[in-house]
Structure formats: structure tokens, C-alpha cells
Design a protein around this motif. Structure first.
Motif, mmCIF file in Angstrom:
data_model
loop_
_atom_site.group_PDB
_atom_site.id
_atom_site.type_symbol
_atom_site.label_atom_id
_atom_site.label_comp_id
_atom_site.label_asym_id
_atom_site.label_seq_id
_atom_site.Cartn_x
_atom_site.Cartn_y
_atom_site.Cartn_z
ATOM 1 N N TRP A 127 6.066 1.384 7.819
ATOM 2 C CA TRP A 127 4.968 0.764 8.562
ATOM 3 C C TRP A 127 5.294 -0.652 9.022
ATOM 4 O O TRP A 127 4.569 -1.217 9.824
ATOM 5 C CB TRP A 127 3.692 0.758 7.718
ATOM 6 C CG TRP A 127 3.146 2.147 7.527
ATOM 7 C CD1 TRP A 127 2.162 2.750 8.246
ATOM 8 C CD2 TRP A 127 3.560 3.109 6.553
ATOM 9 N NE1 TRP A 127 1.937 4.026 7.796
ATOM 10 C CE2 TRP A 127 2.784 4.268 6.745
ATOM 11 C CE3 TRP A 127 4.509 3.110 5.537
ATOM 12 C CZ2 TRP A 127 2.913 5.411 5.974
ATOM 13 C CZ3 TRP A 127 4.644 4.238 4.757
ATOM 14 C CH2 TRP A 127 3.857 5.386 4.975
ATOM 15 N N ILE A 168 4.946 4.043 -5.628
ATOM 16 C CA ILE A 168 3.940 2.989 -5.812
ATOM 17 C C ILE A 168 4.668 1.663 -5.870
ATOM 18 O O ILE A 168 5.612 1.487 -6.660
ATOM 19 C CB ILE A 168 3.080 3.230 -7.068
ATOM 20 C CG1 ILE A 168 2.100 4.387 -6.803
ATOM 21 C CG2 ILE A 168 2.310 1.960 -7.465
ATOM 22 C CD1 ILE A 168 1.136 4.681 -7.925
ATOM 23 N N ASN A 169 4.247 0.772 -4.988
ATOM 24 C CA ASN A 169 4.876 -0.555 -4.876
ATOM 25 C C ASN A 169 6.390 -0.453 -4.738
ATOM 26 O O ASN A 169 7.147 -1.245 -5.304
ATOM 27 C CB ASN A 169 4.477 -1.437 -6.059
ATOM 28 C CG ASN A 169 2.980 -1.691 -6.109
ATOM 29 O OD1 ASN A 169 2.316 -1.729 -5.082
ATOM 30 N ND2 ASN A 169 2.442 -1.855 -7.315
ATOM 31 N N SER A 202 -6.760 -1.040 -5.838
ATOM 32 C CA SER A 202 -6.802 -2.219 -6.698
ATOM 33 C C SER A 202 -6.739 -1.803 -8.153
ATOM 34 O O SER A 202 -7.231 -0.731 -8.537
ATOM 35 C CB SER A 202 -8.078 -3.022 -6.443
ATOM 36 O OG SER A 202 -8.075 -3.558 -5.140
ATOM 37 N N VAL A 243 2.601 5.233 -1.342
ATOM 38 C CA VAL A 243 3.185 5.910 -0.189
ATOM 39 C C VAL A 243 3.534 7.335 -0.609
ATOM 40 O O VAL A 243 4.107 7.556 -1.690
ATOM 41 C CB VAL A 243 4.437 5.171 0.328
ATOM 42 C CG1 VAL A 243 5.180 6.019 1.352
ATOM 43 C CG2 VAL A 243 4.051 3.831 0.931
ATOM 44 N N PRO A 280 8.935 3.666 2.109
ATOM 45 C CA PRO A 280 7.783 2.779 1.908
ATOM 46 C C PRO A 280 7.683 1.644 2.918
ATOM 47 O O PRO A 280 6.610 1.046 3.060
ATOM 48 C CB PRO A 280 8.016 2.236 0.484
ATOM 49 C CG PRO A 280 8.846 3.270 -0.193
ATOM 50 C CD PRO A 280 9.753 3.775 0.889
ATOM 51 N N SER A 332 -3.893 -5.891 -5.743
ATOM 52 C CA SER A 332 -3.610 -4.880 -4.727
ATOM 53 C C SER A 332 -2.291 -4.153 -4.982
ATOM 54 O O SER A 332 -1.286 -4.772 -5.344
ATOM 55 C CB SER A 332 -3.575 -5.529 -3.346
ATOM 56 O OG SER A 332 -3.296 -4.569 -2.349
ATOM 57 N N ASN A 333 -2.308 -2.829 -4.784
ATOM 58 C CA ASN A 333 -1.131 -1.974 -4.938
ATOM 59 C C ASN A 333 -1.044 -1.017 -3.755
ATOM 60 O O ASN A 333 -2.058 -0.702 -3.127
ATOM 61 C CB ASN A 333 -1.221 -1.162 -6.239
ATOM 62 C CG ASN A 333 -1.206 -2.028 -7.470
ATOM 63 O OD1 ASN A 333 -0.168 -2.294 -8.040
ATOM 64 N ND2 ASN A 333 -2.389 -2.487 -7.894
ATOM 65 N N GLU A 334 0.188 -0.550 -3.474
ATOM 66 C CA GLU A 334 0.381 0.357 -2.348
ATOM 67 C C GLU A 334 0.991 1.673 -2.800
ATOM 68 O O GLU A 334 2.006 1.691 -3.499
ATOM 69 C CB GLU A 334 1.279 -0.277 -1.292
ATOM 70 C CG GLU A 334 1.457 0.605 -0.051
ATOM 71 C CD GLU A 334 2.309 -0.037 1.016
ATOM 72 O OE1 GLU A 334 1.737 -0.562 1.998
ATOM 73 O OE2 GLU A 334 3.551 -0.032 0.864
ATOM 74 N N ARG A 382 0.073 6.447 3.599
ATOM 75 C CA ARG A 382 -0.031 5.368 2.618
ATOM 76 C C ARG A 382 -1.492 5.042 2.340
ATOM 77 O O ARG A 382 -2.400 5.386 3.106
ATOM 78 C CB ARG A 382 0.728 4.131 3.061
ATOM 79 C CG ARG A 382 0.120 3.338 4.199
ATOM 80 C CD ARG A 382 0.894 2.031 4.370
ATOM 81 N NE ARG A 382 0.421 1.265 5.517
ATOM 82 C CZ ARG A 382 0.840 0.038 5.808
ATOM 83 N NH1 ARG A 382 1.736 -0.556 5.031
ATOM 84 N NH2 ARG A 382 0.376 -0.605 6.872
ATOM 85 N N ALA A 383 -1.691 4.367 1.207
ATOM 86 C CA ALA A 383 -3.024 3.946 0.786
ATOM 87 C C ALA A 383 -2.889 2.710 -0.074
ATOM 88 O O ALA A 383 -1.849 2.491 -0.707
ATOM 89 C CB ALA A 383 -3.721 5.061 0.012
ATOM 90 N N SER A 384 -3.913 1.917 -0.101
ATOM 91 C CA SER A 384 -3.981 0.746 -0.982
ATOM 92 C C SER A 384 -5.047 0.978 -2.042
ATOM 93 O O SER A 384 -6.051 1.657 -1.791
ATOM 94 C CB SER A 384 -4.316 -0.510 -0.177
ATOM 95 O OG SER A 384 -3.293 -0.812 0.734
#
Length: 580
Positions: A482, A523-524, A502, A555, A479, A551-553, A498-500
Motif C-alpha cells: 500500500w 501483523i506489523n 487497537s 495484512v 505488507p 495501533s496495529n496493522e 489489510r486492516a488496522s
């Protein structure tokens, strides 16, 4: 404080007969912020006890470490059981099976060839004693006779299906008692004469594991346990799934009828599972009875609470059965609202083969090391070849999957489940690369503890290959790729995306994965586990506590190929077809 003892025909709590109505709930398969919810739902179904295994390898990934943080906080879990007014059963193994990686035994146990696990072998016993002292240090002050919830502690686990070594079992009992455990001890075995004889020990209460024909199985158990209460320590109400198989379910009516038949005998019970939860990360195990079959990420088990902790029809059916034998609290469990549904594009791909040094550390070896020697679950093996082609590449055994590349181009896959040993290379010159994956260690039977990786020699034609450079992939660091890397064209081979997205609040989500190939998702920074398009599982459960309001990430590490780089979150789980 209370006194809990084994009477002539009953468990005795403060001198009065007490029937254990327990449900299996593994703290290490549930987010800690959800423990209280699951425990309370067990109480509302009519249960009075929570049972859990203890996974040695999760607590001690390396020798000398005993981790109790987060999902491994056994003490906090048991205290929450007590706060709910319930009792507890602790089953520390050291072997637990549980469809858990390596049956709970740490991989480092097997680093020294010939170590005798699950038997009276001094090297093994030293390690076991270290482990049990750590676990029982937590359990000791939480026993019922010290004001805590723990009624019973189990010795080993279905040992009669594995061995016949009473000295080993006696050693475990001695260590357990010396560690200050004063509550009754139990063993568990399938109700088979040979298994009950080999897995039991005089002076330790024998219990059974079964899901049907209760009266018959209890008679077999009684023949080996002539006095004391009868108990089914694992009342199997569902089953687990493996990749490539169907999603297993059991009839609600039949499971409820079997539970009724068991309780009608007066026996105590532990429902396995009350709530299965999830094999987060790389914790799922495998079976190999001639064919290697890795277990899926979901441990839903078709239990009374589903993977996300929501009641199923089996919950209401079991509650009604229990109400015939015990007082059941008023039901207040409400069905869950659908999870948020949306989609976001995956972007910023980073390709493993383009720059492996970003992903882990390189080392050089004359012959290919095992994944165990690398302390890795995924690794890139590289060497140069120079022979006339085409030519056969062969290995003795692949454990468990290897992607083969020549000069950056994909050649094919060597798959343990298919018993693959050989693949033909179209040319015999250039850079040979193999991405080798551990898909989960066998958790039952004689193949427990076997090394992972490419079991050699590795040959090109008749000649053994040497001079390997190996990059051990640090999956925990994926994760963060980047943070120090420019994105690149995904090309071919394993790729991280990866993507973001909400979220309005921290609530459960379900990530649909069947449009992807094979890989892992985070996730996160929390690893949700493995996905694989072959199914049956088609969604990954995302526990609400790891979601942030805002916001959440996400991967994704895709090992094969992503045909549609889109992340889709759906309203509920999809665990696959019941038949194939």
C-alpha cells in the motif's frame, strides 16, 4: 565450570551420577521475548535441561550467510537457559527433520544436480563443514566445561532411517571435535536393530527415539550400546498435524504412564516436545510417502505447554510423574487469561493479476523455470496461447499447487496432493496465467531437496509451451504494497487485504481464519504463517511481543477468495477436530 562425562552406566556431572530430565524447546519456533517464560516453565515442571535443534536453512538462506538475529539468536537462547539454572543439549544436524521445511537443509544445497546430501560427498561435506563451524563457534564457549549450559551435542539425526555411511558420520565427528566441542557426542535412532546399526558410531553414545514400550526399546538400545547411560532422546508425547487431517492428541494418562515407565528404568529422557511453538512464516515442512501432505502452521504437538506457552493437563501430569524421581520446584504457573476478542473489517484490496509488477520482479524464460531458480515460494507464470480449443493443459508434476487463469478468469487448480497433472481450458486463445505455490518442502525420506514449481515440460495439447514471463512474488514486501499502490477492486485471483486494530497492551492474540480460503497473514510485518480453510487448524497464534500498545496493522494475502472480509480475533486457539 563443571565436568560432564559418560560413565559405565550413568552420565557423570563432576563425578556424580546425573540423570538428564530434558524438554525440547526450539528457539526458532518461539518469539525471543518469550524464551525466558518457556524455559522457566520447564524448570517448574521438574526438568533440568533444554534441548534444541538448529535449522541450517533458517540461519543460512543463501550460502555464505549465517544469520543470528532475533529468533535465530542461538547464543542468547543458550545463555538464557544457563541463567535459569538449567543445562542444554544442542542438535545441529545438519539434517533435523522436525517437520521443518526441507528437514533444515538449505534449498541452495541442491542447486547443483547430483550433489550427495547426507553422505560422504565432497561438495556436500564442504558446505556442512562451513555450517558446523558457524554453529559450533557459538556453542563452544557455552559448553558446561567452560562454564556454560551445554552437556551434549548430537551428530546428525536419526541417520539410520536414511542411510548407512560411517565415513560420513566420522567426518561429522571430526569436524565437531576440531571446532572445539569437548562435551560428549551422541546419535539418535529409532530402537530398531538395522537403524541403530546404520545410524550409530563406536565411541559416540547411541540414544533412542520412541514414545511407548520403554523397557523393550531400551533393551534393543542396550544391545547396541553395551555400556554407558541409556537415554530416550525423543520421548514422543504428541504428534504434528497436516492440512486436511485431524488434530492429533494423545491421552494424558497414557502419556504420563509411558513417561513413568521410562523413568522407572533409570534412563534419561528428552520430552519431545515440551513446548512446540509455531512454524511462523513459510517454515513448515511436509511428508510424502506416496501422497504429499504439507504440515500446518501450528506446532502445538499436544505438548505440556500449548502453542501459546500455557500449561495443559499434560504439564501437571508429567510434573507429578517427575516428582517421583526428582525434586520438583513448587508449581507457580498460572493459567492464562483469555485473549482479546473483537473483529475488524478487511479493506483496501490489491489484486495480484491487476498489476503483478508491484508484487515482484519479472523475468523472461524460454521454458518455465523452477521456483528454486527464481528463489521464490510463490510466482506468477504467464504466456500467450493460440490453438483451437477447448484444450488440455498438462504438466509432469505440480509442486505443490497451481491456480490456473485464462484471460483473467479462473479455470481451476492443479494440486499435488491430488496428483493432478491435467486441466482442460475452455478456450485455446489468450493470456494463460498460473500462480504457483510452494506449500512446504518434504522433511523426511528420499524426496528431501526436490525442486519446487512446475516440473515440465508444460504442454498445451501435444505441444510444449514456451516463451514464459515470470513474476517472482516478494512475500516479504506484501505488507508494504500500500506504500506505492492505489487500491483496486479485488476481482478474482490472489488478493492482499489489510486492516488496522487497537490493542491496550502487548499480549497474545488468536486470529480466526476458517472464514477465509487459503493464504498468509502478517501483523506489523511479522508473518504468522499459512492458513487454509480445509483445516484442521482454525486459528493463527499471534505472539504478544509483536503486538503494539495502540495501533496495529493486519495484512492478509488470500490466494483463493475471501467470502467474508472480516478479521476475527478470538479468546483462544482452535486447532480443529480430533476425528474427520
Amino acid at each position: 565450570m563443571s565436568d560432564f562425562a559418560i560413565g559405565e552406566s550413568d552420565f557423570l556431572l563432576d563425578g556424580e551420577p546425573f540423570r538428564i530430565l530434558s524438554g525440547a524447546l526450539h528457539y526458532f519456533r518461539v518469539h525471543p521475548q518469550s524464551w525466558a517464560d518457556r524455559i522457566e516453565k520447564a524448570r517448574l515442571m521438574g526438568l533440568n535441561t533444554i534441548e534444541t535443534y538448529v535449522p541450517w536453512n533458517a540461519h543460512s538462506p543463501v550460502r555464505g550467510v549465517f544469520d543470528t538475529a532475533g529468533m535465530l539468536d542461538l547464543g542468547s537462547f543458550l545463555r538464557q537457559v544457563a541463567e535459569a539454572g538449567m543445562y542444554a543439549i544442542v542438535r545441529p544436524g545438519p539434517y533435523i527433520c522436525a517437520e521443518w521445511d526441507n528437514g533444515g537443509l538449505p534449498a541452495w544445497l541442491f542447486a547443483e544436480p547430483g550433489v550427495g546430501v547426507r553422505r560422504y560427498d565432497k561438495k556436500f561435506l564442504v558446505a556442512v563443514e562451513e555450517y558446523l563451524q558457524q554453529v559450533l563457534r557459538i556453542v563452544r564457549p557455552l559448553q558446561v566445561d567452560q562454564g556454560g549450559p551445554v552437556l551434549l551435542v548430537q551428530v546428525e539425526n536419526e541417520y539410520g532411517a536414511f542411510g548407512d555411511d560411517p565415513e560420513y558420520l566420522k567426518f561429522l565427528v571430526e569436524v565437531t571435535r576440531q571446532a572445539g566441542i569437548t562435551v560428549p557426542l551422541v546419535t539418535v535412532d529409532q530402537p530398531n536393530d538395522a537403524m541403530l546399526a546404520a545410524g550409530g558410531l563406536d565411541g559416540v553414545l547411541r540414544t533412542g527415539s520412541f514414545g511407548s514400550r520403554s523397557a523393550e526399546r531400551l533393551r534393543t538400545l542396550r544391545a547396541h550400546q553395551t555400556s554407558g547411560p541409556l537415554m530416550c532422546m525423543e520421548f514422543w508425547d504428541g504428534w504434528f498435524d497436516h492440512w486436511g487431517g485431524p488434530h492429533h492428541t494423545t491421552s494424558v494418562a497414557e502419556a504420563a504412564a509411558e513417561l513413568d515407565a521410562l523413568l522407572a528404568t533409570g534412563a534419561s529422557v528428552n520430552v519431545y516436545m515440551f513446548h512446540g511453538g509455531t512454524n511462523f512464516g513459510l517454515t513448515s515442512g511436509a511428508n510424502d510417502k506416496g501422497v504429499y501432505r504439507p504440515t500446518v502452521t501450528s506446532y502445538d504437538y499436544d505438548a505440556p505447554l500449548d502453542e501459546a506457552g500455557n500449561p495443559t493437563p499434560k504439564y501437571d501430569a508429567f510434573r507429578e510423574v517427575i516428582s517421583r524421581y526428582a525434586e520438583v520446584p513448587p508449581a507457580t504457573v498460572r493459567p492464562a487469561a483469555p485473549a482479546p476478542a473483537f473483529e475488524v473489517p478487511l479493506g483496501e484490496p490489491i489484486r495480484l493479476l491487476a498489476n503483478p509488477g508491484r508484487w515482484g520482479d519479472w523475468s523472461d524464460h524460454e521454458t518455465a523455470p523452477s521456483l528454486d531458480e527464481l528463489a521464490a515460494r510463490l510466482a506468477l507464470f504467464r504466456t500467450e496461447i493460440d490453438v483451437d480449443g477447448p484444450v488440455a493443459l498438462s504438466v509432469t508434476e505440480v509442486r505443490d499447487r497451481a491456480l490456473v487463469f485464462l484471460n483473467g478468469d479462473p479455470v481451476g487448480v492443479l494440486d499435488r496432493e491430488q496428483h493432478d497433472q491435467t486441466i482442460f481450458l475452455p478456450r485455446g486463445r489468450g493470456r494463460l496465467e498460473l500462480v504457483v505455490e510452494d506449500q512446504g518442502r518434504v522433511n523426511y525420506g528420499p524426496r528431501i531437496g526436490e525442486p519446487k514449481g512446475l516440473i515440465g515440460p508444460i504442454r498445451l495439447g501435444p505441444e510444449a509451451l514456451s516463451d514464459w514471463s515470470v513474476c517472482a512474488i516478494d512475500l516479504d514486501a506484501v505488507p508494504g504494497l500500500w506504500d506505492s499502490a492505489d487500491t483496486a477492486d479485488p476481482g478474482v485471483g490472489p488478493t492482499a487485504w489489510r486492516a488496522s486494530f487497537s490493542a491496550a497492551e502487548a499480549t497474545d492474540h488468536f486470529l480466526r481464519t476458517d472464514a477465509w480460503g487459503k493464504g498468509l497473514a502478517w501483523i506489523n510485518g511479522f508473518c504468522l504463517g499459512r492458513y487454509w480453510r480445509r483445516g484442521p487448524q482454525q486459528t493463527l497464534f499471534v505472539p504478544g511481543p509483536i503486538i503494539r500498545a495502540g495501533s496495529n496493522e493486519l495484512v492478509v494475502l488470500e490466494l483463493n477468495a475471501v467470502s467474508d472480509p472480516t478479521a476475527r480475533f478470538v479468546p483462544g486457539p482452535s486447532l480443529g477436530p480430533l476425528e474427520l
